[in-house]
Write a protein that holds these residues in place. Structure first.
Motif, PDB file in Angstrom:
ATOM      1  N   GLN A   1      20.923   4.585  12.369  1.00  0.00           N
ATOM      2  CA  GLN A   1      20.629   4.380  13.715  1.00  0.00           C
ATOM      3  C   GLN A   1      18.984   4.267  13.648  1.00  0.00           C
ATOM      4  O   GLN A   1      18.543   3.769  14.900  1.00  0.00           O
ATOM      5  N   ARG A   2      18.489   4.755  12.899  1.00  0.00           N
ATOM      6  CA  ARG A   2      16.931   5.012  12.986  1.00  0.00           C
ATOM      7  C   ARG A   2      16.027   3.877  12.317  1.00  0.00           C
ATOM      8  O   ARG A   2      14.907   3.993  11.901  1.00  0.00           O
ATOM      9  N   ILE A   3      16.750   2.844  11.537  1.00  0.00           N
ATOM     10  CA  ILE A   3      16.282   1.853  10.730  1.00  0.00           C
ATOM     11  C   ILE A   3      15.042   1.037  11.607  1.00  0.00           C
ATOM     12  O   ILE A   3      15.431   0.376  12.350  1.00  0.00           O
ATOM     13  N   SER A   4      14.014   0.776  10.852  1.00  0.00           N
ATOM     14  CA  SER A   4      12.766   0.231  11.773  1.00  0.00           C
ATOM     15  C   SER A   4      11.999   0.040  10.482  1.00  0.00           C
ATOM     16  O   SER A   4      11.668   0.302   9.407  1.00  0.00           O
ATOM     17  N   PHE A   5      11.085  -1.090  10.863  1.00  0.00           N
ATOM     18  CA  PHE A   5       9.952  -1.765   9.986  1.00  0.00           C
ATOM     19  C   PHE A   5       8.754  -1.243  10.246  1.00  0.00           C
ATOM     20  O   PHE A   5       7.745  -1.688   9.756  1.00  0.00           O
ATOM     21  N   LYS A   6       8.735  -0.039  10.979  1.00  0.00           N
ATOM     22  CA  LYS A   6       7.514   0.684  11.333  1.00  0.00           C
ATOM     23  C   LYS A   6       6.482   1.102  10.452  1.00  0.00           C
ATOM     24  O   LYS A   6       5.412   0.781  10.326  1.00  0.00           O
ATOM     25  N   ALA A   7       7.266   1.497   9.113  1.00  0.00           N
ATOM     26  CA  ALA A   7       6.563   1.828   8.018  1.00  0.00           C
ATOM     27  C   ALA A   7       5.441   0.617   7.473  1.00  0.00           C
ATOM     28  O   ALA A   7       4.456   0.669   7.163  1.00  0.00           O
ATOM     29  N   TYR A   8       6.230  -0.409   7.427  1.00  0.00           N
ATOM     30  CA  TYR A   8       5.564  -1.573   6.971  1.00  0.00           C
ATOM     31  C   TYR A   8       4.497  -1.975   7.879  1.00  0.00           C
ATOM     32  O   TYR A   8       3.327  -2.474   7.382  1.00  0.00           O
ATOM     33  N   ARG A   9       4.703  -1.977   9.264  1.00  0.00           N
ATOM     34  CA  ARG A   9       3.696  -2.400  10.147  1.00  0.00           C
ATOM     35  C   ARG A   9       2.165  -1.501  10.207  1.00  0.00           C
ATOM     36  O   ARG A   9       1.290  -1.763   9.987  1.00  0.00           O
ATOM     37  N   ASP A  10       3.015  -0.187   9.904  1.00  0.00           N
ATOM     38  CA  ASP A  10       1.918   0.752   9.779  1.00  0.00           C
ATOM     39  C   ASP A  10       0.801   0.514   8.505  1.00  0.00           C
ATOM     40  O   ASP A  10      -0.339   0.553   8.685  1.00  0.00           O
ATOM     41  N   ALA A  11       1.539   0.383   7.387  1.00  0.00           N
ATOM     42  CA  ALA A  11       0.863   0.216   6.371  1.00  0.00           C
ATOM     43  C   ALA A  11       0.186  -1.239   6.186  1.00  0.00           C
ATOM     44  O   ALA A  11      -1.146  -1.355   5.860  1.00  0.00           O
ATOM     45  N   LEU A  12       0.648  -2.320   7.079  1.00  0.00           N
ATOM     46  CA  LEU A  12      -0.308  -3.506   7.201  1.00  0.00           C
ATOM     47  C   LEU A  12      -1.477  -3.392   8.007  1.00  0.00           C
ATOM     48  O   LEU A  12      -2.363  -3.716   7.967  1.00  0.00           O
ATOM     49  N   LEU A  13      -1.157  -2.602   8.944  1.00  0.00           N
ATOM     50  CA  LEU A  13      -2.259  -2.506  10.072  1.00  0.00           C
ATOM     51  C   LEU A  13      -3.417  -1.500   9.620  1.00  0.00           C
ATOM     52  O   LEU A  13      -4.460  -1.286  10.114  1.00  0.00           O
ATOM     53  N   PHE A  14      -3.089  -0.576   8.645  1.00  0.00           N
ATOM     54  CA  PHE A  14      -3.981   0.495   8.212  1.00  0.00           C
ATOM     55  C   PHE A  14      -5.136  -0.082   7.597  1.00  0.00           C
ATOM     56  O   PHE A  14      -5.150  -1.009   6.795  1.00  0.00           O
ATOM     57  N   PRO A  15      -6.129  -0.032   8.198  1.00  0.00           N
ATOM     58  CA  PRO A  15      -7.527  -0.879   7.763  1.00  0.00           C
ATOM     59  C   PRO A  15      -7.750  -0.867   6.470  1.00  0.00           C
ATOM     60  O   PRO A  15      -8.293  -1.827   5.898  1.00  0.00           O
ATOM     61  N   LEU A  16      -7.689   0.301   5.489  1.00  0.00           N
ATOM     62  CA  LEU A  16      -7.764   0.340   4.255  1.00  0.00           C
ATOM     63  C   LEU A  16      -6.879  -0.350   3.289  1.00  0.00           C
ATOM     64  O   LEU A  16      -7.215  -0.713   2.235  1.00  0.00           O
ATOM     65  N   THR A  17      -5.624  -0.776   3.756  1.00  0.00           N
ATOM     66  CA  THR A  17      -4.794  -1.284   3.097  1.00  0.00           C
ATOM     67  C   THR A  17      -5.272  -2.805   2.597  1.00  0.00           C
ATOM     68  O   THR A  17      -5.133  -3.110   1.272  1.00  0.00           O
ATOM     69  N   ARG A  18      -6.000  -3.552   3.349  1.00  0.00           N
ATOM     70  CA  ARG A  18      -6.526  -4.973   2.928  1.00  0.00           C
ATOM     71  C   ARG A  18      -7.480  -4.670   1.850  1.00  0.00           C
ATOM     72  O   ARG A  18      -7.520  -5.542   1.041  1.00  0.00           O
ATOM     73  N   GLN A  19      -8.389  -3.746   2.067  1.00  0.00           N
ATOM     74  CA  GLN A  19      -9.369  -3.704   1.217  1.00  0.00           C
ATOM     75  C   GLN A  19      -8.704  -3.039  -0.376  1.00  0.00           C
ATOM     76  O   GLN A  19      -9.030  -3.697  -1.096  1.00  0.00           O
ATOM     77  N   GLY A  20      -7.652  -2.325  -0.135  1.00  0.00           N
ATOM     78  CA  GLY A  20      -7.125  -1.820  -1.338  1.00  0.00           C
ATOM     79  C   GLY A  20      -6.528  -3.074  -1.924  1.00  0.00           C
ATOM     80  O   GLY A  20      -6.505  -3.015  -3.214  1.00  0.00           O
ATOM     81  N   ILE A  21      -5.713  -3.946  -1.389  1.00  0.00           N
ATOM     82  CA  ILE A  21      -5.033  -4.831  -2.014  1.00  0.00           C
ATOM     83  C   ILE A  21      -6.129  -5.831  -2.625  1.00  0.00           C
ATOM     84  O   ILE A  21      -6.108  -6.284  -3.931  1.00  0.00           O
ATOM     85  N   GLN A  22      -7.189  -6.082  -1.937  1.00  0.00           N
ATOM     86  CA  GLN A  22      -8.198  -6.971  -2.497  1.00  0.00           C
ATOM     87  C   GLN A  22      -8.927  -6.357  -3.732  1.00  0.00           C
ATOM     88  O   GLN A  22      -8.922  -6.913  -4.881  1.00  0.00           O
ATOM     89  N   ASN A  23      -9.262  -4.932  -3.578  1.00  0.00           N
ATOM     90  CA  ASN A  23      -9.775  -4.307  -4.861  1.00  0.00           C
ATOM     91  C   ASN A  23      -8.819  -4.277  -5.996  1.00  0.00           C
ATOM     92  O   ASN A  23      -9.188  -4.616  -7.365  1.00  0.00           O
ATOM     93  N   SER A  24      -7.305  -4.182  -5.796  1.00  0.00           N
ATOM     94  CA  SER A  24      -6.199  -4.284  -6.724  1.00  0.00           C
ATOM     95  C   SER A  24      -6.326  -5.466  -7.422  1.00  0.00           C
ATOM     96  O   SER A  24      -6.300  -5.532  -8.726  1.00  0.00           O
ATOM     97  N   MET A  25      -6.288  -6.764  -6.561  1.00  0.00           N
ATOM     98  CA  MET A  25      -6.377  -8.108  -7.158  1.00  0.00           C
ATOM     99  C   MET A  25      -7.648  -8.171  -8.177  1.00  0.00           C
ATOM    100  O   MET A  25      -7.392  -8.808  -9.076  1.00  0.00           O
ATOM    101  N   ILE A  26      -8.796  -7.940  -7.757  1.00  0.00           N
ATOM    102  CA  ILE A  26      -9.888  -8.189  -8.289  1.00  0.00           C
ATOM    103  C   ILE A  26     -10.003  -7.577  -9.864  1.00  0.00           C
ATOM    104  O   ILE A  26     -10.092  -8.035 -11.005  1.00  0.00           O
ATOM    105  N   LEU A  27      -9.543  -6.142  -9.685  1.00  0.00           N
ATOM    106  CA  LEU A  27      -9.571  -5.392 -10.714  1.00  0.00           C
ATOM    107  C   LEU A  27      -8.426  -5.791 -11.879  1.00  0.00           C
ATOM    108  O   LEU A  27      -8.757  -5.950 -12.790  1.00  0.00           O
TER     109      LEU A  27
END
Lengths: 213, 610
Positions: free
Chosen positions: A141-167
């Motif tokens: 009953q509590r299924i939601s995509f909240k975790a995904y939204r949180d992860a994407l909105l977390f400001p460090l995520t984008r930088q993390g992905i960027q760093n991962s790609m470069i590395l």
């Protein structure tokens, strides 16, 4: 004929087992079962980091793994002998299993289920429900995509992905290039000392990742 | 077909590198990730006396630069606090660094920077024991803040550091498993038999540990801790992990928690509640201090004076819901009339905080709660030898030289051989050599004695003195043999099926195995914990419900569980390793043979030569 290749795979897997850290840390610590890597971690991580002690512990792992790598190299060196017999026209002969196909198919699907499907489904499930409901039906009953939204909105995520790609791109292409040349030298030339190169490429396997970090 | 496999395999390896590489690098070089760059405004730093700085600092000066903060805590809270500060003094803060890895890594970094002579940080904002580690190395400035006088004794060491707020320890419990009326009202109640096996403590709760010892007296305090340990207290790593465990129902009660996370979780609808002020109320502060070689000492002083001032403290209490360090500021969450007991840092001298370092405490606790407390206490009286941070700079220099020599030698293929040998030596042997070298040294790299020939076996004797080593060795062997055997058998079967038989779904196996290699192993471990934990395991619950079993059939927290999870994790790798072995003994040799005899190549299928 397969023996050396399979044995060498076993040796590599054994080394991976000795050096694995995540599983012993997540499960072993709770179960109070300690292996070498968790022992190193527990005894030498403090502030400031005790590199001397960590080094001393790591040396034991290095020595064990080095011996195993030597075994591995010996095994693969012998395989050359077996190679010459097969010749280059060798094509693996396919076994027709007949009715047994169904059984082997089912068995391999079952293994695949354990190895891939189960972890993937569990992770997907965990990402959709709040952690405290993970093992109850209430979770549905509590299924939601909240975790995904949180992860994407977390400001460090984008930088993390960027760093991962470069590395990732950088190290992957760098490593491929270097190893390609080394492989060329080892296999296609008759230079003296190329065996050393072969050995050197294996040394990182010996050094536990934990101690390099 | 084969080409496709190669392509998939190459992509798989590529992606695997992308996703697995950052983990190891993050721990080595924590910096960039947690940086918040903030534009700065001119701020005076002329090296004059630091006392009474705020008035001067407000006047500003010609030189550009702001205060740079270094700390490690929950980032959101820190940022909220910084935002509040910026409302008052816009533009003073230049940079906030808070690596999201282990808190203690900040100490390593600061020590390394100090040895390298790079003074970047102005203010440190860390745990008490971490700040005292810096004090021991004389890295803190003497600064008597004007506002220090307003703080209670336990929240400052005059002239060195002070705390911004304080955190009261509370008991957190799962409301599905514990009724509100049964919840423990005091710490003492936790040693009662009814809590046997129902308690969990976060391994970094050393502030609570010291607080209790400080309040009860060392002997009585330790006695209490041992009783608690005998009551089946579990000690687990990472606070959020422990909170999750209680929330999910794995353990009913978290012994000591602090801060706002419990309230946050309750607001999210998690089945939690807390005993806000178990008797006696124990609280702790943080260490806020100026670095001795701070490039912008005045901006640093301005920051400290501001955040200690009454208006700021009130605002912080209202907006961020933290308990203020200043007495008299109303408490946002808990009854302000509670007078908590603070650990007096001067009563627990610097060396006594050594043991508190997260993992030191954890290392004893992870094994056995009972010895955990006993050995932690033993550590209170040991002076730890100060240990180094390894700098690779010297090693890198040597590597560089070796490479240059190699470049000078020979030409053509020999040159290439030498070059790549050197490259490998540099990439592989040098770190290994540093490891070996460092293991024979008892001084820090960067100290004058490091490159002398004074070797010691001290590290080895310390390493092998650990009485847990024999057990660990046996465990390692059982674990590695078990898991590699599982992986080998399953992997060999899959490899044989795909490469040598006409069994169905063969190509699917490749795709899945490679996708699994891309997936970080930690996730696999996590998923099996969620499936087979004796308390909350989904699989366990299903089986118990389906067959009416009395107890959970699987327990992942055992040697069998450990072997199973690692074996399953290694299987895809085993499969890929052996699939190529089954396909062709050694393709590289095959190709080499072809190159040497191109004429005969035509004889065989053209596809083989392409």
């Amino acid at each position: 004929m397969m023996q050396p290749a399979l044995l060498s795979a076993l040796v590599l897997l054994f080394i991976r087992g000795i050096e694995s850290f995540e599983t012993p840390a997540l499960i072993g610590l709770r179960a109070r079962i300690f292996v070498y890597t968790t022992e190193i971690w527990l005894n030498s991580t403090r502030a400031p980091t005790d590199y001397g002690l960590a080094g001393a512990y790591a040396m034991v792992l290095v020595i064990i793994s080095a011996l195993l790598i030597l075994v591995y190299l010996r095994l693969t060196a012998d395989s050359e002998k077996y190679m010459t017999i097969t010749g280059k026209g060798y094509r693996p002969r396919m076994v027709d299993l007949g009715k047994w196909r169904l059984l082997t198919g089912a068995a391999s699907m079952f293994i695949l289920f354990l190895v891939f499907v189960v972890p993937m489904l569990t992770i997907a499930w965990m990402s959709l429900v709040p952690s405290f409901l993970a093992s109850s039906l209430e979770g549905f009953q509590r299924i939601s995509f909240k975790a995904y939204r949180d992860a994407l909105l977390f400001p460090l995520t984008r930088q993390g992905i960027q760093n991962s790609m470069i590395l990732g791109i950088g190290s992957a292409s760098g490593v491929t290039l270097i190893t390609a040349v080394i492989a060329y030298i080892v296999v296609k030339t008759k230079l003296r000392g190329r065996g050393i190169l072969d050995f050197l490429t294996f040394v990182p396997y010996v050094v536990p990742e934990l101690s390099r970090a | 077909m084969r080409k496709n496999f190669m392509l998939i395999a190459a992509m798989g390896i590529f992606l695997a590198l992308i996703f697995t590489a950052p983990a190891s690098v993050e721990s080595a070089a924590a910096p960039k990730n947690g940086l918040v760059e903030i534009r700065t405004e001119p701020c005076r730093s002329d090296g004059a006396a630091r006392q009474g700085a705020p008035a001067k600092a407000r006047r500003g000066s010609k030189k550009r630069g702001g205060a740079k903060l270094l700390r490690t805590d929950r980032e959101d809270l820190t940022n909220l606090r910084i935002e509040l500060f910026k409302e008052i003094h816009p533009g003073v803060i230049q940079k906030v660094q808070s690596p999201r890895v282990l808190p203690d890594m900040m100490i390593d970094r600061l020590l390394t920077e100090e040895r390298a002579g790079k003074h970047q940080a102005d203010v440190v904002w860390l745990q008490f024991h971490q700040v005292s580690a810096l004090e021991r190395d004389r890295m803190l400035a003497r600064y008597v803040a004007v506002e220090d006088a307003a703080l209670p004794d336990g929240l400052k060491v005059p002239g060195l550091w002070r705390s911004l707020g304080n955190r009261l320890f509370h008991i957190m419990y799962n409301t599905k498993l514990v009724a509100a009326k049964d919840a423990p009202k005091s710490w003492e109640e936790l040693v009662e038999p009814k809590w046997q096996g129902k308690l969990v403590l976060d391994a970094s709760s050393y502030n609570w540990f010291v607080g209790m010892l400080d309040y009860m007296g060392e002997d009585k305090g330790l006695e209490f801790m041992k009783k608690l340990a005998r009551n089946g207290l579990q000690i687990q790593q990472r606070r959020s992990n422990v909170e999750n465990m209680v929330s999910a129902g794995e353990v009913p009660v978290m012994v000591a928690n602090s801060g706002t996370s419990t309230a946050d979780r309750i607001a999210q609808g998690e089945p939690l509640a807390f005993v806000k002020d178990p008797k006696p109320p124990i609280a702790y502060g943080e260490g806020l201090a100026i670095m001795r070689n701070a490039p912008h000492p005045y901006a640093a002083a301005l920051f400290i004076e501001t955040v200690l001032s009454e208006p700021w403290q009130r605002k912080a209490a209202e907006k961020i819901k933290i308990r203020a360090a200043r007495p008299g500021v109303p408490d946002p969450l808990i009854d302000s009339s509670i007078k908590p007991h603070f650990v007096n840092p001067s009563k627990w001298p610097t060396k006594r905080y050594e043991w508190a370092s997260v993992n030191t405490f954890a290392s004893w606790c992870a094994r056995n709660s009972d010895t955990c407390f006993a050995e932690s206490a033993n550590r209170l009286n040991q002076t730890a030898t100060q240990k180094p941070s390894a700098t690779n700079a010297a090693a890198a220099q040597i590597g560089e030289r070796v490479r240059r020599i190699v470049e000078l030698l020979g030409s053509g293929k020999t040159l290439a051989l030498l070059f790549f040998s050197a490259l490998l030596v540099y990439l592989v042997i040098v770190p290994l050599a540093v490891l070996v070298f460092g293991s024979f040294k008892s001084v820090a790299p960067g100290t004058p004695d490091y490159f002398t020939l004074n070797f010691t076996l001290e590290n080895y004797s310390r390493a092998f003195a650990s009485r847990y080593l024999p057990t660990a060795t046996v465990n390692t062997l059982i674990f590695s043999l078990g898991s590699s055997t599982i992986a080998f058998v399953l992997g060999a079967f899959l490899a044989w099926v795909t490469e040598r038989t006409n069994s169905p779904f063969r190509s699917l196996l490749y795709v899945m195995a490679i996708s699994r290699v891309i997936l970080p192993g930690v996730l696999v471990t996590f998923s099996w914990i969620v499936l087979m934990s004796p308390e909350i395991g989904i699989l366990n619950r299903l089986l118990v419900a389906a067959f009416g079993l009395k107890a959970a059939p699987f327990n992942v927290y055992s040697m069998a569980g450990l072997i199973w999870v690692e074996g399953i994790e290694l299987t895809p790798l085993a499969f890929l390793l052996m699939a190529s072995a089954f396909r062709s003994m050694d393709p590289s040799l095959e190709e080499a043979a072809m190159v040497r005899a191109p004429g005969r190549c035509r004889f065989f299928a053209a596809s083989l030569c392409r």
